[in-house]
Write a protein that holds these residues in place. Structure first.
Motif, PDB file in Angstrom:
ATOM      1  N   ILE A 121      -0.493  74.446  56.260  1.00  0.00           N
ATOM      2  CA  ILE A 121      -1.020  75.330  55.334  1.00  0.00           C
ATOM      3  C   ILE A 121      -2.164  76.290  55.925  1.00  0.00           C
ATOM      4  O   ILE A 121      -3.253  75.513  56.276  1.00  0.00           O
ATOM      5  N   GLY A 122      -1.919  77.541  56.304  1.00  0.00           N
ATOM      6  CA  GLY A 122      -2.914  78.084  57.074  1.00  0.00           C
ATOM      7  C   GLY A 122      -3.573  79.435  56.469  1.00  0.00           C
ATOM      8  O   GLY A 122      -3.036  80.024  55.560  1.00  0.00           O
ATOM      9  N   TRP A 123      -4.804  79.658  56.925  1.00  0.00           N
ATOM     10  CA  TRP A 123      -5.399  80.882  56.610  1.00  0.00           C
ATOM     11  C   TRP A 123      -5.414  82.166  57.495  1.00  0.00           C
ATOM     12  O   TRP A 123      -6.307  81.910  58.527  1.00  0.00           O
ATOM     13  N   GLY A 124      -4.399  82.892  57.449  1.00  0.00           N
ATOM     14  CA  GLY A 124      -4.283  83.762  58.656  1.00  0.00           C
ATOM     15  C   GLY A 124      -4.654  85.124  58.232  1.00  0.00           C
ATOM     16  O   GLY A 124      -4.857  85.657  57.165  1.00  0.00           O
ATOM     17  N   ASP A 125      -4.450  86.161  59.401  1.00  0.00           N
ATOM     18  CA  ASP A 125      -4.524  87.743  58.926  1.00  0.00           C
ATOM     19  C   ASP A 125      -5.912  88.080  58.433  1.00  0.00           C
ATOM     20  O   ASP A 125      -6.154  89.163  57.904  1.00  0.00           O
ATOM     21  N   PHE A 163      -8.808  74.949  63.598  1.00  0.00           N
ATOM     22  CA  PHE A 163     -10.102  75.882  63.638  1.00  0.00           C
ATOM     23  C   PHE A 163      -9.846  76.997  64.587  1.00  0.00           C
ATOM     24  O   PHE A 163      -9.378  76.372  65.561  1.00  0.00           O
ATOM     25  N   ILE A 164     -10.128  78.062  64.032  1.00  0.00           N
ATOM     26  CA  ILE A 164      -9.771  79.115  65.051  1.00  0.00           C
ATOM     27  C   ILE A 164     -11.070  79.347  65.843  1.00  0.00           C
ATOM     28  O   ILE A 164     -10.991  80.082  67.187  1.00  0.00           O
ATOM     29  N   TYR A 177     -14.672  63.218  58.641  1.00  0.00           N
ATOM     30  CA  TYR A 177     -14.508  63.775  57.229  1.00  0.00           C
ATOM     31  C   TYR A 177     -13.128  63.906  56.838  1.00  0.00           C
ATOM     32  O   TYR A 177     -12.588  63.348  55.800  1.00  0.00           O
ATOM     33  N   PHE A 178     -12.156  64.387  57.903  1.00  0.00           N
ATOM     34  CA  PHE A 178     -10.813  64.731  57.543  1.00  0.00           C
ATOM     35  C   PHE A 178     -10.021  63.455  57.999  1.00  0.00           C
ATOM     36  O   PHE A 178      -8.654  63.446  57.548  1.00  0.00           O
ATOM     37  N   ARG A 179     -10.595  62.551  58.596  1.00  0.00           N
ATOM     38  CA  ARG A 179      -9.668  61.080  59.019  1.00  0.00           C
ATOM     39  C   ARG A 179      -8.590  61.656  59.804  1.00  0.00           C
ATOM     40  O   ARG A 179      -7.493  61.189  59.646  1.00  0.00           O
ATOM     41  N   CYS A 180      -8.591  62.784  60.790  1.00  0.00           N
ATOM     42  CA  CYS A 180      -7.661  63.114  61.564  1.00  0.00           C
ATOM     43  C   CYS A 180      -8.041  63.667  62.917  1.00  0.00           C
ATOM     44  O   CYS A 180      -9.400  64.174  62.736  1.00  0.00           O
ATOM     45  N   LYS A 181      -7.289  64.166  63.619  1.00  0.00           N
ATOM     46  CA  LYS A 181      -7.526  64.879  64.844  1.00  0.00           C
ATOM     47  C   LYS A 181      -7.953  66.410  64.460  1.00  0.00           C
ATOM     48  O   LYS A 181      -7.106  67.107  63.577  1.00  0.00           O
ATOM     49  N   VAL A 182      -8.839  66.953  64.771  1.00  0.00           N
ATOM     50  CA  VAL A 182      -9.482  68.195  64.457  1.00  0.00           C
ATOM     51  C   VAL A 182      -9.423  68.931  65.960  1.00  0.00           C
ATOM     52  O   VAL A 182     -10.115  68.553  66.755  1.00  0.00           O
ATOM     53  N   ARG A 183      -8.703  70.020  65.812  1.00  0.00           N
ATOM     54  CA  ARG A 183      -8.692  71.072  66.953  1.00  0.00           C
ATOM     55  C   ARG A 183      -9.414  72.349  66.562  1.00  0.00           C
ATOM     56  O   ARG A 183      -9.411  72.834  65.625  1.00  0.00           O
ATOM     57  N   PHE A 184     -10.025  72.924  67.637  1.00  0.00           N
ATOM     58  CA  PHE A 184     -10.901  73.991  67.668  1.00  0.00           C
ATOM     59  C   PHE A 184      -9.930  75.008  68.662  1.00  0.00           C
ATOM     60  O   PHE A 184      -9.362  74.796  69.370  1.00  0.00           O
ATOM     61  N   SER A 185     -10.522  76.212  68.461  1.00  0.00           N
ATOM     62  CA  SER A 185     -10.021  77.543  69.231  1.00  0.00           C
ATOM     63  C   SER A 185      -8.672  77.551  69.222  1.00  0.00           C
ATOM     64  O   SER A 185      -7.803  77.770  70.221  1.00  0.00           O
ATOM     65  N   GLN A 186      -8.067  77.475  67.965  1.00  0.00           N
ATOM     66  CA  GLN A 186      -6.695  77.350  67.653  1.00  0.00           C
ATOM     67  C   GLN A 186      -6.237  78.828  67.255  1.00  0.00           C
ATOM     68  O   GLN A 186      -6.937  79.614  66.761  1.00  0.00           O
ATOM     69  N   PRO A 187      -5.029  79.158  67.178  1.00  0.00           N
ATOM     70  CA  PRO A 187      -4.491  80.543  66.996  1.00  0.00           C
ATOM     71  C   PRO A 187      -4.714  80.835  65.378  1.00  0.00           C
ATOM     72  O   PRO A 187      -4.695  81.916  64.911  1.00  0.00           O
ATOM     73  N   SER A 189      -6.589  78.866  61.469  1.00  0.00           N
ATOM     74  CA  SER A 189      -7.105  77.760  60.823  1.00  0.00           C
ATOM     75  C   SER A 189      -6.097  77.275  59.793  1.00  0.00           C
ATOM     76  O   SER A 189      -5.576  78.134  58.914  1.00  0.00           O
ATOM     77  N   GLN A 190      -5.870  75.963  59.698  1.00  0.00           N
ATOM     78  CA  GLN A 190      -4.744  75.262  59.003  1.00  0.00           C
ATOM     79  C   GLN A 190      -5.013  73.851  58.799  1.00  0.00           C
ATOM     80  O   GLN A 190      -5.633  73.090  59.701  1.00  0.00           O
ATOM     81  N   ILE A 191      -4.167  73.350  57.837  1.00  0.00           N
ATOM     82  CA  ILE A 191      -4.274  71.833  57.588  1.00  0.00           C
ATOM     83  C   ILE A 191      -2.731  71.729  57.674  1.00  0.00           C
ATOM     84  O   ILE A 191      -1.843  72.174  57.151  1.00  0.00           O
ATOM     85  N   ILE A 192      -2.562  70.172  58.562  1.00  0.00           N
ATOM     86  CA  ILE A 192      -1.223  70.124  58.695  1.00  0.00           C
ATOM     87  C   ILE A 192      -1.068  68.587  57.848  1.00  0.00           C
ATOM     88  O   ILE A 192      -1.763  67.714  58.356  1.00  0.00           O
ATOM     89  N   ILE A 193      -0.027  68.593  56.976  1.00  0.00           N
ATOM     90  CA  ILE A 193       0.354  67.250  56.255  1.00  0.00           C
ATOM     91  C   ILE A 193       1.659  66.935  56.568  1.00  0.00           C
ATOM     92  O   ILE A 193       2.595  67.701  56.439  1.00  0.00           O
ATOM     93  N   PRO A 194       1.643  65.632  56.454  1.00  0.00           N
ATOM     94  CA  PRO A 194       3.354  65.024  56.714  1.00  0.00           C
ATOM     95  C   PRO A 194       4.036  65.396  55.424  1.00  0.00           C
ATOM     96  O   PRO A 194       3.370  65.074  54.331  1.00  0.00           O
TER      97      PRO A 194
END
Length: 333
Positions: A121-125, A163-164, A177-187, A189-194
């Motif tokens: 689920i991403g916040w793009g454009d 996060f972008i 906080y998110f209890r998962c891997k958090v990556r920055f400088s990505q294309p 901003s989104q949250i990825i859920i199984p």
């Protein structure tokens, strides 16, 4: 501000109330700019961004958006929160969020993609220069905090958060906080859920209430941004109050942070009364319940907070000119 001149995105006014609540809780001085948006239905995204940036600079708190999200209440997200509360599963709630996310932020489409066994689920454009790390982290954290606090999903498992913007010094705060891997400088901003998380059930689901709220939300979308926030919140309060048998004007006014007299005066200016508004909501809800052949008239009467079935039948005949039985039969004839 010239670079934002052609940008027309806006956020739900309740997010301004969230910043106000945070400021009060932290003992911060409340700026005139923040005070001025408290009665607005919607707030220009650029102004929202300015307020967040100014508060972050004043507080000097790492991962500021995550801290603000801790103070979210359903009222800060508006009707989209009440729709989620009426859903049966996490997947259904996320679908509704996708359908009506413009009521929270109107400016860019929400992007939802399947990535093998994951939902992204991403916040793009949104032009990069219009966003900050705080605007994006608050968007994601608000969704997660709402699910944790009000949907009883404290054990929700997130695969990754992206996060972008460039990585800050304190990545560990985000991963804790998110209890998962958090990556920055990505294309994006989104949250990825199984995908398997989407089947997680909610205990308070009410499909009839959800249907009615969705009709209201669609009406709001159609005339965005000209809806009346107070009237929207009043209908939500009555809808949920009927479910709990707490629909009298006193608790409803309290829920709206108004005195009974203030609420009565507002309704009087619209040429109506609280009793009329409450009966209008009851009528709408009654018709939705009657469309469900599995609900008896006695059950519907109880769902509408009538102590006796006969009182419901009399009221329905006044509203429609038909008894509930006659109205139901017409639906299936």
């Amino acid at each position: 501000m010239q670079q934002f001149k052609d940008y027309t995105g806006s956020v739900y006014g309740g997010l301004g109330h969230l910043l106000y609540a945070y400021s009060q809780a932290k003992g911060l001085a409340i700026s005139e700019k923040l005070k001025q948006i408290q009665n607005l239905e919607r707030v220009d995204f650029c102004l929202w961004r300015e307020l967040l940036t100014e508060m972050q600079q004043h507080c000097q708190i790492p991962a500021f958006g995550l801290e603000v999200a801790e103070f979210v209440q359903p009222k800060h997200l508006g009707i989209i929160a009440y729709i989620a509360l009426s859903c049966n599963t996490l997947g259904e709630a996320l679908q509704r969020y996708y359908d009506f996310h413009r009521l929270i932020y109107d400016g860019s489409p929400l992007q939802v993609n399947m990535l093998d066994d994951y939902l992204a689920i991403g916040w793009g454009d949104i032009p990069y220069h219009l966003t900050t790390q705080v605007t994006h982290e608050l968007s994601i954290a608000l969704m997660l905090q709402f699910l944790k606090c009000f949907m009883a999903l404290d054990d929700i498992h997130i695969h990754e958060v992206h996060f972008i913007h460039p990585a800050p010094k304190n990545i560990a705060i985000y991963e804790q906080y998110f209890r998962c891997k958090v990556r920055f400088s990505q294309p994006i901003s989104q949250i990825i859920i199984p995908v398997y998380e989407l089947a997680k059930p909610f205990h308070q689901g009410d499909q009839t209430l959800q249907h009615l709220l969705m009709q209201q939300a669609q009406a709001l979308l159609n005339k965005l941004p000209n809806s009346t926030q107070l009237d929207q919140r009043l209908q939500q309060a009555i809808l949920t109050g009927l479910q709990k048998n707490q629909y009298q004007i006193e608790p409803i006014a309290q829920q709206l942070n108004m005195s009974v007299r203030q609420l009565q005066r507002h309704l009087q200016q619209q040429g109506t009364t609280y009793q009329q508004r409450m009966q209008e909501v009851r009528h709408l809800l009654a018709e939705q319940y009657l469309k469900d052949p599995h609900l008896s008239l006695q059950e519907i009467a109880l769902l509408l907070s009538y102590s006796e079935q006969s009182a419901f039948q009399r009221a329905f005949k006044q509203w429609s000119g038909f008894t509930p039985q006659q109205w139901r039969q017409q639906q299936y004839s």
